[in-house]
Design an enzyme around this catalytic site. Structure first.
Site, PDB file in Angstrom:
ATOM      1  N   ASP A  72       0.815  -1.217   0.000  1.00 50.70           N
ATOM      2  CA  ASP A  72       0.000   0.000   0.000  1.00 50.70           C
ATOM      3  C   ASP A  72       0.851   1.271   0.000  1.00 50.70           C
ATOM      4  OD1 ASP A  72      -1.216  -2.323   1.301  1.00 50.70           O
ATOM      5  OD2 ASP A  72      -2.959  -1.071   1.654  1.00 50.70           O
ATOM      6  N   GLU A 118      -4.298   2.202  -2.967  1.00 52.56           N
ATOM      7  CA  GLU A 118      -5.553   2.649  -2.365  1.00 52.56           C
ATOM      8  C   GLU A 118      -5.391   3.775  -1.351  1.00 52.56           C
ATOM      9  OE1 GLU A 118      -8.040   0.598   0.148  1.00 52.56           O
ATOM     10  OE2 GLU A 118      -6.562   0.372   1.715  1.00 52.56           O
ATOM     11  N   ASN A 119      -4.179   4.015  -0.870  1.00 55.15           N
ATOM     12  CA  ASN A 119      -3.938   5.114   0.076  1.00 55.15           C
ATOM     13  C   ASN A 119      -3.003   6.175  -0.507  1.00 55.15           C
ATOM     14  OD1 ASN A 119      -3.771   2.462   2.337  1.00 55.15           O
ATOM     15  ND2 ASN A 119      -5.400   3.968   2.429  1.00 55.15           N
ATOM     16  N   ASN A 138     -10.432  -1.247   0.419  1.00 55.61           N
ATOM     17  CA  ASN A 138     -11.627  -0.620   0.976  1.00 55.61           C
ATOM     18  C   ASN A 138     -11.645   0.899   0.832  1.00 55.61           C
ATOM     19  OD1 ASN A 138      -9.457  -1.035   2.991  1.00 55.61           O
ATOM     20  ND2 ASN A 138     -10.794   0.151   4.346  1.00 55.61           N
ATOM     21  N   HIS A 139     -10.499   1.523   0.551  1.00 52.00           N
ATOM     22  CA  HIS A 139     -10.467   2.984   0.376  1.00 52.00           C
ATOM     23  C   HIS A 139     -10.550   3.411  -1.092  1.00 52.00           C
ATOM     24  CE1 HIS A 139      -9.804   4.260   4.504  1.00 52.00           C
ATOM     25  NE2 HIS A 139      -8.915   3.286   4.646  1.00 52.00           N
ATOM     26  N   HIS A 142      -3.228  -4.178   3.224  1.00 51.55           N
ATOM     27  CA  HIS A 142      -4.177  -3.460   4.080  1.00 51.55           C
ATOM     28  C   HIS A 142      -3.630  -3.112   5.462  1.00 51.55           C
ATOM     29  CE1 HIS A 142      -7.876  -1.972   5.819  1.00 51.55           C
ATOM     30  NE2 HIS A 142      -7.870  -2.909   6.744  1.00 51.55           N
TER      31      HIS A 142
END
Length: 271
Positions: free
Chosen positions: A8, A39-40, A67-68, A178
């Site tokens: 990530d 995602e981040n 999830n983001h 994650h």
């Protein structure tokens, strides 16, 4: 084949470090495909179209999320235009984007990249284990694809480990993302799948999972709102996993962690 997956990417410091490292990693490791979880990447929350293009230019072939993925609203309209930007496959039917993509390398090899999300302490999605079964009936390792990389975006080590064993022998590489902290269990499972419970993050480890530590500590101490979490902005460690596969079977012959820069002890694949 030689596969690279970076964990990530968190905020600007993680993004800058990963973008700087990618060309060198591709060159020195003779990488056939590079996958990056983004995602981040946009200030710790989601990703933008501009950031995606920056990673493609730096050498990423496929981008995964979790999830983001929808935190930056612009990505909802963009994701259907970019087939190399994945969201978790087990999102509900009708969700924009897709969760699997077959990438063709320069040598003509086909690599299937799958993005899946866990359910323990996460959103109530469809079963990732059954979802993987469906995808393995479509993408068959050593038959119609030469390698399969599966990014399993999940919270708990138990679900990740169970998922790795469930996929063993049917994927080249199953990696957890994650939780942002690299685990020390890189291994080849009994049936030939490379596995690591969490790749770690590309971000500043003088932090709480990439965010400035003061607000996180204050929230744990007081159980009071601590304000908006902000990405830590110190020197970042780039965390990833390198795998070499057997050309005939697509299974892993070698797996090694990659960690460069920042605070964590470095790790580089042996010659």
């Amino acid at each position: 084949m030689r596969l690279l997956h970076l964990g990530d990417v968190l905020g600007q410091t993680g993004r800058t470090a990963a973008l700087d490292a990618l060309p060198m990693l591709r060159d020195r490791l003779s990488v056939d495909i590079a996958v990056v979880n983004v995602e981040n990447a946009a200030h710790g929350f989601g990703v933008t179209a501009k950031i995606c293009q920056e990673f493609y230019k730096a050498g990423a072939d496929v981008l995964t999320t979790g999830n983001h993925v929808w935190d930056q609203r612009e990505i909802i309209a963009y994701i259907d235009e970019d087939e190399k930007l994945l969201r978790p496959w087990n999102f509900p039917d009708g969700t924009p984007g897709k969760g699997d993509y077959v990438f063709k390398t320069r040598s003509g090899k086909k690599v299937c990249v799958i993005n899946m999300m866990g359910r323990l302490f996460m959103d109530p999605l469809s079963c990732p284990f059954q979802g993987a079964d469906k995808l393995f009936s479509k993408h068959k390792l050593g038959k119609n694809v030469d390698a399969i990389i599966l990014d399993f975006h999940a919270e708990t080590t138990s679900e990740k480990m169970a998922f790795g064993h469930h996929c063993d022998g049917r994927a080249s590489l199953v990696l957890g993302t994650h939780t942002h902290v690299p685990t020390a269990d890189a291994q080849i499972l009994p049936n030939g799948t490379g596995y690591q419970t969490d790749v770690g993050m590309c971000g500043d480890f003088d932090s709480v999972i990439g965010m400035k530590k003061e607000n996180s500590v204050r929230k744990f101490l007081t159980k009071m709102p601590a304000g908006r979490f902000e990405p830590a902005d110190g020197p970042a460690t780039v965390c990833g996993v390198f795998v070499e596969t057997d050309d005939k079977t697509g299974l892993a012959k070698r797996i090694e962690s990659v960690r460069i820069g920042g605070r964590l002890k470095g790790s580089w694949p042996s010659a």
